[in-house]
Design an enzyme around this catalytic site. Structure first.
Site, PDB file in Angstrom:
ATOM      1  N   ASN A 283      78.158  67.635  25.602  1.00 26.28           N
ATOM      2  CA  ASN A 283      76.746  67.638  25.995  1.00 26.28           C
ATOM      3  C   ASN A 283      76.657  67.605  27.529  1.00 26.28           C
ATOM      4  O   ASN A 283      77.194  66.698  28.163  1.00 26.28           O
ATOM      5  CB  ASN A 283      76.062  66.409  25.377  1.00 26.28           C
ATOM      6  CG  ASN A 283      74.591  66.336  25.724  1.00 26.28           C
ATOM      7  OD1 ASN A 283      74.206  66.522  26.867  1.00 26.28           O
ATOM      8  ND2 ASN A 283      73.763  66.034  24.738  1.00 26.28           N
TER       9      ASN A 283
ATOM     10  N   HIS B 292      73.560  65.657  31.400  1.00 22.77           N
ATOM     11  CA  HIS B 292      73.536  64.811  32.601  1.00 22.77           C
ATOM     12  C   HIS B 292      74.041  65.503  33.858  1.00 22.77           C
ATOM     13  O   HIS B 292      73.876  64.984  34.956  1.00 22.77           O
ATOM     14  CB  HIS B 292      74.214  63.473  32.325  1.00 22.77           C
ATOM     15  CG  HIS B 292      73.410  62.707  31.313  1.00 22.77           C
ATOM     16  ND1 HIS B 292      72.051  62.545  31.448  1.00 22.77           N
ATOM     17  CD2 HIS B 292      73.747  62.121  30.144  1.00 22.77           C
ATOM     18  CE1 HIS B 292      71.586  61.891  30.401  1.00 22.77           C
ATOM     19  NE2 HIS B 292      72.581  61.624  29.592  1.00 22.77           N
TER      20      HIS B 292
ATOM     21  N   HIS C  94      70.042  69.311  25.274  1.00 19.65           N
ATOM     22  CA  HIS C  94      68.812  68.801  24.650  1.00 19.65           C
ATOM     23  C   HIS C  94      67.628  69.246  25.495  1.00 19.65           C
ATOM     24  O   HIS C  94      67.467  68.789  26.629  1.00 19.65           O
ATOM     25  CB  HIS C  94      68.901  67.264  24.592  1.00 19.65           C
ATOM     26  CG  HIS C  94      67.770  66.609  23.859  1.00 19.65           C
ATOM     27  ND1 HIS C  94      67.767  65.267  23.555  1.00 19.65           N
ATOM     28  CD2 HIS C  94      66.608  67.099  23.361  1.00 19.65           C
ATOM     29  CE1 HIS C  94      66.653  64.962  22.905  1.00 19.65           C
ATOM     30  NE2 HIS C  94      65.918  66.054  22.789  1.00 19.65           N
TER      31      HIS C  94
ATOM     32  N   ARG D   5      64.283  68.664  26.094  1.00 21.79           N
ATOM     33  CA  ARG D   5      63.271  67.653  25.753  1.00 21.79           C
ATOM     34  C   ARG D   5      61.889  68.173  26.108  1.00 21.79           C
ATOM     35  O   ARG D   5      61.729  69.009  26.995  1.00 21.79           O
ATOM     36  CB  ARG D   5      63.540  66.356  26.518  1.00 21.79           C
ATOM     37  CG  ARG D   5      64.830  65.658  26.118  1.00 21.79           C
ATOM     38  CD  ARG D   5      64.946  64.320  26.815  1.00 21.79           C
ATOM     39  NE  ARG D   5      64.046  63.353  26.231  1.00 21.79           N
ATOM     40  CZ  ARG D   5      64.422  62.386  25.400  1.00 21.79           C
ATOM     41  NH1 ARG D   5      65.677  62.235  25.069  1.00 21.79           N
ATOM     42  NH2 ARG D   5      63.535  61.560  24.898  1.00 21.79           N
TER      43      ARG D   5
ATOM     44  N   ARG E 172      63.187  66.643  31.160  1.00 26.62           N
ATOM     45  CA  ARG E 172      63.722  65.750  32.201  1.00 26.62           C
ATOM     46  C   ARG E 172      65.119  66.140  32.667  1.00 26.62           C
ATOM     47  O   ARG E 172      65.530  65.795  33.747  1.00 26.62           O
ATOM     48  CB  ARG E 172      63.729  64.296  31.713  1.00 26.62           C
ATOM     49  CG  ARG E 172      64.723  64.027  30.628  1.00 26.62           C
ATOM     50  CD  ARG E 172      64.804  62.557  30.325  1.00 26.62           C
ATOM     51  NE  ARG E 172      63.612  62.086  29.649  1.00 26.62           N
ATOM     52  CZ  ARG E 172      63.607  61.012  28.852  1.00 26.62           C
ATOM     53  NH1 ARG E 172      64.711  60.318  28.690  1.00 26.62           N
ATOM     54  NH2 ARG E 172      62.521  60.634  28.238  1.00 26.62           N
TER      55      ARG E 172
ATOM     56  N   GLU F 203      69.946  70.611  20.894  1.00 22.02           N
ATOM     57  CA  GLU F 203      69.326  69.383  20.369  1.00 22.02           C
ATOM     58  C   GLU F 203      67.845  69.464  20.658  1.00 22.02           C
ATOM     59  O   GLU F 203      67.455  69.816  21.782  1.00 22.02           O
ATOM     60  CB  GLU F 203      69.870  68.184  21.145  1.00 22.02           C
ATOM     61  CG  GLU F 203      70.805  67.325  20.386  1.00 22.02           C
ATOM     62  CD  GLU F 203      71.203  66.145  21.235  1.00 22.02           C
ATOM     63  OE1 GLU F 203      70.339  65.476  21.819  1.00 22.02           O
ATOM     64  OE2 GLU F 203      72.401  65.913  21.330  1.00 22.02           O
TER      65      GLU F 203
ATOM     66  N   THR G 215      68.045  59.319  23.004  1.00 21.11           N
ATOM     67  CA  THR G 215      67.622  59.290  21.604  1.00 21.11           C
ATOM     68  C   THR G 215      67.933  57.911  21.027  1.00 21.11           C
ATOM     69  O   THR G 215      69.071  57.447  21.109  1.00 21.11           O
ATOM     70  CB  THR G 215      68.378  60.379  20.808  1.00 21.11           C
ATOM     71  OG1 THR G 215      68.347  61.584  21.563  1.00 21.11           O
ATOM     72  CG2 THR G 215      67.736  60.605  19.463  1.00 21.11           C
TER      73      THR G 215
ATOM     74  N   GLU H 123      74.407  64.970  11.545  1.00 24.73           N
ATOM     75  CA  GLU H 123      75.151  64.313  12.622  1.00 24.73           C
ATOM     76  C   GLU H 123      74.903  62.823  12.461  1.00 24.73           C
ATOM     77  O   GLU H 123      73.762  62.358  12.539  1.00 24.73           O
ATOM     78  CB  GLU H 123      74.687  64.786  14.001  1.00 24.73           C
ATOM     79  CG  GLU H 123      75.491  64.076  15.108  1.00 24.73           C
ATOM     80  CD  GLU H 123      75.142  64.530  16.517  1.00 24.73           C
ATOM     81  OE1 GLU H 123      74.796  65.708  16.715  1.00 24.73           O
ATOM     82  OE2 GLU H 123      75.228  63.683  17.424  1.00 24.73           O
TER      83      GLU H 123
ATOM     84  N   HIS I 193      76.757  59.957  19.748  1.00 24.40           N
ATOM     85  CA  HIS I 193      75.889  59.044  20.487  1.00 24.40           C
ATOM     86  C   HIS I 193      76.655  57.791  20.898  1.00 24.40           C
ATOM     87  O   HIS I 193      77.144  57.054  20.047  1.00 24.40           O
ATOM     88  CB  HIS I 193      74.619  58.627  19.731  1.00 24.40           C
ATOM     89  CG  HIS I 193      73.484  58.392  20.673  1.00 24.40           C
ATOM     90  ND1 HIS I 193      73.388  57.273  21.440  1.00 24.40           N
ATOM     91  CD2 HIS I 193      72.437  59.182  21.015  1.00 24.40           C
ATOM     92  CE1 HIS I 193      72.323  57.372  22.213  1.00 24.40           C
ATOM     93  NE2 HIS I 193      71.728  58.524  21.975  1.00 24.40           N
TER      94      HIS I 193
HETATM   95  N1  PXP Z   1      74.140  63.382  19.657  1.00 27.55           N
HETATM   96  C1  PXP Z   1      72.799  63.282  19.781  1.00 27.55           C
HETATM   97  C2  PXP Z   1      71.964  63.669  18.615  1.00 27.55           C
HETATM   98  C3  PXP Z   1      72.208  62.848  20.982  1.00 27.55           C
HETATM   99  O1  PXP Z   1      70.872  62.751  21.072  1.00 27.55           O
HETATM  100  C4  PXP Z   1      73.039  62.549  22.070  1.00 27.55           C
HETATM  101  C5  PXP Z   1      72.426  62.157  23.384  1.00 27.55           C
HETATM  102  O2  PXP Z   1      71.829  63.271  23.967  1.00 27.55           O
HETATM  103  C6  PXP Z   1      74.434  62.686  21.899  1.00 27.55           C
HETATM  104  C7  PXP Z   1      74.958  63.070  20.677  1.00 27.55           C
HETATM  105  C8  PXP Z   1      75.392  62.392  23.005  1.00 27.55           C
HETATM  106  O3  PXP Z   1      75.325  61.033  23.284  1.00 27.55           O
HETATM  107  P1  PXP Z   1      76.103  60.475  24.555  1.00 27.55           P
HETATM  108  O4  PXP Z   1      75.481  61.102  25.768  1.00 27.55           O
HETATM  109  O5  PXP Z   1      75.869  58.996  24.472  1.00 27.55           O
HETATM  110  O6  PXP Z   1      77.540  60.866  24.398  1.00 27.55           O
END
Ligand code: PXP
Length: 242
Positions: A7, A10, A43, A45, A49, A70, A101, A151, A191
């Site tokens: 992901n 960030h 994601h 959003r 953001r 996402e 999330t 997931e 997550h």
């Molecule tokens: N899976 C989902 C559904 C999420 O919402 C997120 C956060 O965007 C992640 C995985 C990844 O989480 P993390 O950034 O804590 O690794």
């Protein structure tokens, strides 16, 4: 072997902090793929953001592995997904004020909406994953509405402090993965996973994919910081008059 979907949200968070174009999450996606990521997650959003519409469209162009969008089951974003056609959409609940999330979807309470969403996505050839807590009822509902995948939300496990709580959460994930597998659903997890707590998750049978963001981007800053300082020092040295 479990595969890793990275992901890159960030990277966009850092870019947006200055409102410019650096660092570009699209470049991050390519580097993650070069390093062996089997998928890229972003994601989009409602409040934009981090990931912006432009990022998603470019990611669709350049990602060679698998693009997992996402998103909330929100009309505006659904239309964007149908237009861009990622390989997979992962549906999450979304609250405006949350930092990230916060919990799994209530699939039962949103049954009709999610059934319609699955159909719309399937008509475009897009797979659907639902982000759910490790709870049999929500997994069964996911199957009923036509999802391809769940997931499993690992946030509670990641936040557990005592060994007892961690084990309890791991056992819930283990049972949920077995149940989802039995239901014929594909299984991902994610997550809050980091370089320590991911180890036990890898031992859960039937989990096929992990979705990890924050800990990888955070580590990238540290493993890359010394090099970044050296590169700047070199430029200063080469260009200094005295
Ligand atoms: N899976 C989902 C559904 C999420 O919402 C997120 C956060 O965007 C992640 C995985 C990844 O989480 P993390 O950034 O804590 O690794």
């Amino acid at each position: 072997m479990i595969t890793l979907n990275v992901n890159i949200d960030h990277i966009a968070t850092i870019r947006n902090a200055r409102g410019g174009s650096e660092p570009d999450p699209v470049a991050a996606a390519l580097i993650a793929e070069l390093a062996g990521a089997t998928g890229i997650v972003c994601h989009l959003r409602e409040d934009r953001r981090h990931i912006k519409d432009r990022d998603l469209r470019l990611l669709k162009e350049v990602v060679q592995t698998k693009l997992d969008l996402e998103m909330a089951a929100n009309e505006e974003i659904i239309q964007i997904a149908l237009d861009v056609v990622p390989d997979l959409v992962t549906i999450v609940p979304e609250k405006r004020q949350e930092l990230t999330t916060e919990g799994g979807l209530d699939v039962r309470a949103n049954r009709n909406k999610l059934r319609e969403l699955c159909k719309q996505m399937h008509d475009k050839g897009i797979e659907v994953s639902l982000f759910v807590d490790p709870n049999e009822m929500q997994i069964e509902e996911s199957y009923i509405v036509g999802a391809d995948m769940v997931e499993l939300h690992t946030g509670e496990y990641a936040n557990a402090i005592t060994e007892k709580d961690k084990n309890e959460q791991l056992n819930m994930l283990l049972a949920a993965a077995a149940f989802a597998h039995h239901s014929g659903l594909k299984i991902a997890a994610g997550h809050g996973l980091n370089y320590v707590n991911t180890q036990a998750i890898c031992k859960i049978p039937n989990i096929k994919e992990l979705s990890i963001g924050h800990s990888i981007i955070a580590r990238a800053a540290f493993v890359g910081l010394a090099r970044a300082v050296k590169d700047m020092l070199q430029i200063i040295q080469i260009n200094s008059k005295t």
